[in-house]
Motif scaffolding. Structure first.
Motif, PDB file in Angstrom:
ATOM      1  N   ARG A  32     -70.694 104.363  -6.524  1.00 51.04           N
ATOM      2  CA  ARG A  32     -69.803 104.413  -5.190  1.00 51.04           C
ATOM      3  C   ARG A  32     -68.651 103.683  -6.012  1.00 51.04           C
ATOM      4  NH1 ARG A  32     -71.059 101.703   0.408  1.00 51.04           N
ATOM      5  NH2 ARG A  32     -68.459 102.439   0.397  1.00 51.04           N
ATOM      6  N   LEU A  33     -68.917 103.870  -7.418  1.00 50.18           N
ATOM      7  CA  LEU A  33     -67.615 103.053  -8.480  1.00 50.18           C
ATOM      8  C   LEU A  33     -66.660 104.481  -8.269  1.00 50.18           C
ATOM      9  CD1 LEU A  33     -69.198 101.788 -12.129  1.00 50.18           C
ATOM     10  CD2 LEU A  33     -67.657 100.937 -10.690  1.00 50.18           C
ATOM     11  N   VAL A  61     -57.331 104.208  -7.821  1.00 55.24           N
ATOM     12  CA  VAL A  61     -58.131 102.977  -8.324  1.00 55.24           C
ATOM     13  C   VAL A  61     -59.143 103.971  -9.383  1.00 55.24           C
ATOM     14  CG1 VAL A  61     -59.775 102.003  -7.742  1.00 55.24           C
ATOM     15  CG2 VAL A  61     -58.640 102.721  -5.874  1.00 55.24           C
ATOM     16  N   TYR A  62     -59.775 103.980 -10.450  1.00 52.74           N
ATOM     17  CA  TYR A  62     -60.435 104.617 -11.081  1.00 52.74           C
ATOM     18  C   TYR A  62     -60.891 103.383 -12.499  1.00 52.74           C
ATOM     19  CZ  TYR A  62     -55.973 104.777 -14.849  1.00 52.74           C
ATOM     20  OH  TYR A  62     -55.276 104.611 -15.566  1.00 52.74           O
ATOM     21  N   THR A 369     -64.974  87.903  -8.543  1.00 52.80           N
ATOM     22  CA  THR A 369     -65.490  87.199  -8.583  1.00 52.80           C
ATOM     23  C   THR A 369     -67.159  87.519  -7.772  1.00 52.80           C
ATOM     24  OG1 THR A 369     -64.121  86.525  -6.717  1.00 52.80           O
ATOM     25  CG2 THR A 369     -63.447  85.471  -8.304  1.00 52.80           C
ATOM     26  N   GLN A 370     -66.500  88.305  -6.990  1.00 60.69           N
ATOM     27  CA  GLN A 370     -67.675  89.398  -6.440  1.00 60.69           C
ATOM     28  C   GLN A 370     -67.720  90.952  -6.188  1.00 60.69           C
ATOM     29  OE1 GLN A 370     -67.062  86.545  -2.681  1.00 60.69           O
ATOM     30  NE2 GLN A 370     -67.035  88.734  -1.414  1.00 60.69           N
ATOM     31  N   ASP A 371     -69.135  91.406  -5.892  1.00 61.54           N
ATOM     32  CA  ASP A 371     -68.617  93.210  -5.151  1.00 61.54           C
ATOM     33  C   ASP A 371     -67.639  93.174  -4.209  1.00 61.54           C
ATOM     34  OD1 ASP A 371     -70.682  92.424  -6.738  1.00 61.54           O
ATOM     35  OD2 ASP A 371     -72.400  93.316  -5.200  1.00 61.54           O
ATOM     36  N   ILE A 372     -67.066  93.915  -4.186  1.00 59.60           N
ATOM     37  CA  ILE A 372     -65.668  94.343  -2.982  1.00 59.60           C
ATOM     38  C   ILE A 372     -66.500  95.195  -2.551  1.00 59.60           C
ATOM     39  CG2 ILE A 372     -64.524  93.678  -4.766  1.00 59.60           C
ATOM     40  CD1 ILE A 372     -62.562  93.549  -2.091  1.00 59.60           C
ATOM     41  N   TYR A 377     -64.720 102.546  -2.636  1.00 59.81           N
ATOM     42  CA  TYR A 377     -66.191 102.237  -3.183  1.00 59.81           C
ATOM     43  C   TYR A 377     -66.082 100.892  -3.421  1.00 59.81           C
ATOM     44  CZ  TYR A 377     -61.962 105.741  -4.639  1.00 59.81           C
ATOM     45  OH  TYR A 377     -61.882 107.498  -5.047  1.00 59.81           O
ATOM     46  N   VAL A 378     -67.170 100.715  -4.773  1.00 53.95           N
ATOM     47  CA  VAL A 378     -67.814  99.530  -4.375  1.00 53.95           C
ATOM     48  C   VAL A 378     -67.687  98.754  -5.956  1.00 53.95           C
ATOM     49  CG1 VAL A 378     -69.295  97.682  -4.628  1.00 53.95           C
ATOM     50  CG2 VAL A 378     -69.953  99.494  -2.627  1.00 53.95           C
TER      51      VAL A 378
END
Length: 488
Positions: A32-33, A61-62, A369-372, A377-378
């Motif tokens: 999911r990147l 976003v890439y 600073t955290q998964d978002i 995308y993640v």
């Protein structure tokens, strides 16, 4: 011989198996990147990176890889604004900068992460407060800039209209402003130690825009020994200069009457000396002073140098600024910051210079600073983020002629100055440049003082002046040129 062949075959099979496992694992991890180009082994996308082309192919976003380091790139005003403003807490950490590693190693290796967490917050808050107390946006700083602008025009007058390279003229003048704030004094333009220091600063700023510096920002182990050694030597020389200044301040400090930024920091250190967790210690004063001196010299001086080159190419813009100066300021007094609100065209031209030259195209790296979950995308925690400021400054939805120099981008139909969301040369959000107010004041006062006194002339056909940067990386640098300052 047969044994050797069997061994070689087994090694090849093992290597293929390992690579296949790495690829399969990476695919699972990056399901999911944001999309991006396929990286080469070890090198990643270093040899093929192109912000504009990748944005056109993969969207706003890439994902790219600098060596083995994963980097997510954000493009366009809406995307960058969403990250830095709407999700500022998550995108607000500072990414890795190789010069900060060298800086901290040369001061005290045990202290890390000066750019993040509580340490960063306290030092940033202190720096902002101290600059305001010393008059950032107020009269005292303005007077320092006016004084330096006067010295600069006198230097230009000594050239008697002969062509000169403006590089070190601007470096000396701009650096003297930040020197007066940080060290409490300015330097004579012919001071040999000062000139050596400026040469180190200029070379550092250029070197950090090299390909290998960008690689090193993502991967320490990929930074070649030669560049690393050169960076370290230059930084060490600058730190020695700062250390001498700090020592002199310690010997002459009056806690009740701080003279400059270093004095204020020393007073704060004394106040907190019994606090074992204090963020105010010798390492911090060295690092903070270096950052202010480094950033406060090269960014503004390069913008001025690039700006005058643009005006040589656009004499109609220079002429309109001359007219506005004559109408609002005249010839008998120094420009002041209050004039800016009555000079919409000049203000628009300065904003457009900053937008057009795109001084820091990649911005400074951030880190989540955290998964978002962002834009469908993640992005995993600790991923390095590049906010492609070029894509904001040249966003076609905000600028009618994104690749052309046009002050009209900041003027309304009545010729009044108007804000443009594309103006983000200082970044935005929690990490916006601490010195934005000081830099904007310097650009206005230096430029108007120069054009109040001189007309710019090129010794070569202006058609031969190339506005594309000579170097483009961490910063965009104008090509070498000369100009004449003809008294008005």
């Amino acid at each position: 011989m047969e044994l050797f062949g069997v061994t070689a075959l087994l090694l090849i099979i093992c290597a293929v198996f390992i690579l296949a496992t790495i690829v399969r694992t990476r695919r699972q991890e990056t399901a999911r990147l944001p999309p991006g180009p396929t990286p080469l082994p070890i090198l990643g996308n270093i040899l093929q990176f192109s912000g504009k082309e990748f944005a056109e192919k993969y969207g706003s976003v890439y994902t790219v890889y600098m060596g083995m380091e994963r980097i997510v790139v954000l493009c366009g005003y809406d995307t960058v604004k969403s990250a830095l403003i709407e999700h500022g807490d998550v995108f607000g950490a500072r990414g890795h900068l190789v010069y900060q590693d060298i800086l901290q190693e040369n001061v005290r290796p045990s202290v890390r992460q000066l750019n993040n967490g509580e340490r960063w917050k306290q030092l940033r808050r202190f720096s902002l407060t101290t600059l305001r107390n010393f008059g950032m946006g107020k009269r005292s700083i303005e007077e320092r800039i006016q004084e330096e602008a006067h010295f600069l025009t006198e230097e230009f007058r000594k050239t008697n209209g002969q062509p000169v390279d403006p590089t070190y003229y601007f470096s000396k003048a701009v650096s003297n402003v930040i020197s007066s704030v940080v060290f409490g004094n300015r330097f004579e333009y012919e001071d040999k130690e000062y000139l050596r220091l400026l040469n180190l600063l200029n070379q550092l700023f250029r070197d950090f825009s090299s390909v290998w510096a960008q690689v090193g920002n993502a991967n320490d182990h990929l930074l070649l020994p030669g560049p690393y050694k050169a960076f370290s030597k230059a930084i060490d020389e600058i730190l020695k200069f700062i250390a001498e200044k700090v020592k002199l301040h310690q010997e002459s400090l009056d806690p009740n009457s701080p003279r400059d930024f270093i004095d204020c920091f020393l007073v704060k250190m004394e106040q907190e000396k019994s606090n074992p967790d204090t963020e105010f210690h010798m390492t911090a004063i060295m690092n903070t002073t270096f950052d202010m001196f480094f950033a406060g010299t090269e960014t503004v001086s390069t913008t001025l140098r690039y700006g005058l080159m643009i005006l040589l190419k656009h004499p109609d813009v220079e002429e309109r600024i001359h007219q506005e100066i004559d109408q609002v300021i005249g010839r008998n007094r120094a420009p002041c910051i209050e004039d800016r609100s009555r000079m919409p065209y000049t203000d628009a031209a300065i904003h457009e210079i900053q937008r057009f030259i795109d001084l820091a195209p990649l911005g400074v790296p951030h880190k989540v600073t955290q998964d978002i979950e962002f834009k469908d995308y993640v992005i995993p925690k600790d991923t390095t983020i590049y906010t492609l400021l070029s894509s904001v400054l040249q966003d076609p939805t905000l600028c009618k002629y994104p690749h052309e120099f046009n002050p009209g981008h900041f003027l309304d139909s009545e010729g009044k100055f108007c804000k443009n969301d594309a103006y983000m040369p200082f970044s935005s959000g929690k990490r916006i440049c601490v010195g934005e107010g000081l830099a904007r004041m310097e650009l206005f006062l230096f430029l108007t003082t120069i054009l109040q006194n001189f007309t710019l002339r090129s010794p070569v056909d202006t058609g031969k002046l190339d506005l594309t940067p000579e170097i483009s990386g961490f910063g965009n640098f104008p090509r070498p040129y000369q100009l004449s300052f003809v008294p008005r």
